[in-house]
Design a protein around this motif. Structure first.
Motif, PDB file in Angstrom:
ATOM      1  N   THR A 168      -0.529  -6.033 -10.628  1.00  0.00           N
ATOM      2  CA  THR A 168      -0.401  -4.928  -8.733  1.00  0.00           C
ATOM      3  C   THR A 168      -1.843  -5.219  -7.922  1.00  0.00           C
ATOM      4  O   THR A 168      -1.731  -4.945  -6.957  1.00  0.00           O
ATOM      5  CB  THR A 168       0.304  -3.915  -8.978  1.00  0.00           C
ATOM      6  OG1 THR A 168       1.470  -4.319  -9.545  1.00  0.00           O
ATOM      7  CG2 THR A 168       0.141  -3.242  -7.620  1.00  0.00           C
ATOM      8  N   VAL A 226       5.125  -1.969  -4.725  1.00  0.00           N
ATOM      9  CA  VAL A 226       5.468  -3.381  -5.125  1.00  0.00           C
ATOM     10  C   VAL A 226       4.929  -2.662  -6.527  1.00  0.00           C
ATOM     11  O   VAL A 226       5.670  -3.157  -7.171  1.00  0.00           O
ATOM     12  CB  VAL A 226       2.968  -3.387  -5.046  1.00  0.00           C
ATOM     13  CG1 VAL A 226       3.261  -4.351  -6.181  1.00  0.00           C
ATOM     14  CG2 VAL A 226       3.884  -3.979  -3.739  1.00  0.00           C
ATOM     15  N   ALA A 286       1.160 -12.821  -2.651  1.00  0.00           N
ATOM     16  CA  ALA A 286       0.953 -11.906  -2.381  1.00  0.00           C
ATOM     17  C   ALA A 286       0.279 -10.467  -1.063  1.00  0.00           C
ATOM     18  O   ALA A 286       0.717 -10.366  -0.714  1.00  0.00           O
ATOM     19  CB  ALA A 286       0.469 -10.825  -3.409  1.00  0.00           C
ATOM     20  N   ASN A 345       1.918  -8.830   2.243  1.00  0.00           N
ATOM     21  CA  ASN A 345       1.780  -7.799   2.126  1.00  0.00           C
ATOM     22  C   ASN A 345       1.877  -7.882   3.965  1.00  0.00           C
ATOM     23  O   ASN A 345       2.393  -7.324   4.351  1.00  0.00           O
ATOM     24  CB  ASN A 345       0.554  -7.386   1.087  1.00  0.00           C
ATOM     25  CG  ASN A 345       1.135  -6.824   0.143  1.00  0.00           C
ATOM     26  OD1 ASN A 345       1.341  -6.691  -0.256  1.00  0.00           O
ATOM     27  ND2 ASN A 345      -0.578  -7.476  -0.998  1.00  0.00           N
TER      28      ASN A 345
END
Length: 317
Positions: free
Chosen positions: A42, A83, A226, A230
């Protein structure tokens, strides 16, 4: 102009659905085959998102805006929670359980909007959620396996995700910034906030990880996807609403099933076809009801102005 704007929103929604489906598969692969630690992955996502925005800044795609960092701390915490808890739910639940429990985000957003912000959803909008739940449950019933730790992560993830999605829109509105400007601060701040829990929960001595070129490549692919996830989430919520983004997001599981059948020749049952149709019915019904309500609301706000203008004309005459 309105049609062009609707088309652009639809394009970004489709992009978000595509990359969201992709990242679920890639992350599951990284967890299963390489044992890569969740929180560390993450944090890498946030770092790569920030680096991606730096590149966008160099090419003049957006201009940063000075924003108060302390005011964004609650959003950063929910950003981390969104997340991390989503990944933990995916890690400790089966895919079917993860999908079913994730649908609870929509009623949670409706509840928070009604209780905390005084924005209740109409019964028509709430009714459109019913076929979505039935469809997801119909597809996933064979893969439902509940465990205490999985349920705990899923429940916490639903609450934090709901707050995060609502705050993404309210923070952009309150701080008068766009999605990239807000994410430019959020990504590095969230990465820093993850360092203490990573040091406690995932110290190097407790992680048995053998890095290979393939593992590094898959982690890099996950981080690159990602970045798109996002950025598209922030843009969609900022230009529509958390509820609209969440309802449209239910098409992700339909896309995963359909692409699996068309590209990888995965078998698809009659139940799954019915599930896809039910979810699409719910999402399209939501879009139609929401559009009608927006038209009525817009007409109601313009009516007093029109009436006032007519009165002024009569007075002048």
């Amino acid at each position: 102009m309105a049609h062009r704007s609707d088309f652009f929103i639809g394009t970004i929604l489709c992009l978000n659905i595509l990359v969201s489906v992709a990242i679920v598969g890639v992350n599951k692969y990284v967890y299963t085959h390489y044992g890569f630690p969740n929180l560390t992955l993450t944090m890498i996502h946030f770092v790569v998102t920030f680096l991606g925005l730096l590149i966008c800044r160099l090419f003049g795609i957006f201009r940063p805006k000075n924003l108060p960092v302390l005011r964004m701390l609650p959003l950063s915490l929910t950003f981390c929670g969104f997340v991390a808890l989503t990944n933990l739910s995916l890690q400790f639940n089966t895919v079917g359980t993860y999908q079913v429990l994730k649908t609870l985000t929509t009623p949670c957003i409706m509840t928070i909007n009604a209780v905390a912000y005084g924005k209740p959803s109409s019964w028509r909008l709430r009714l459109t959620f019913v076929p979505v739940v039935v469809g997801v449950a119909l597809n996933s019933h064979y893969d439902l396996k509940f465990s205490p730790i999985g349920m705990a992560f899923a429940a916490a993830g639903v609450l934090v995700t709901s707050l995060y999605q609502i705050w993404v829109g309210t923070f952009q509105s309150n701080l008068q910034c766009d999605s990239a400007q807000l994410l430019f601060y959020q990504a590095p701040l969230s990465a820093l906030l993850l360092l203490p829990p990573i040091a406690y929960f995932e110290p190097p001595s407790s992680v048995s990880l053998t890095l290979s070129s393939q593992a590094v490549g898959m982690v890099g692919l996950s981080a690159g996807i990602a970045f798109l996830v996002n950025l598209s989430i922030y843009w969609i919520i900022g230009n529509t609403s958390a509820l609209t983004y969440n309802m449209a997001g239910h098409l992700k599981f339909c896309s995963a099933l359909t692409l699996g059948y068309l590209i990888f020749n995965d078998p698809i049952s009659l139940e799954q076809v019915m599930a896809i149709l039910l979810v699409c019915l719910g999402v399209f019904a939501y879009s139609w009801v929401k559009l009608r309500e927006d038209i009525v609301a817009k007409a109601a706000t313009q009516l007093p102005t029109t009436a006032l203008g007519q009165q002024s004309v009569k007075s002048a005459a």
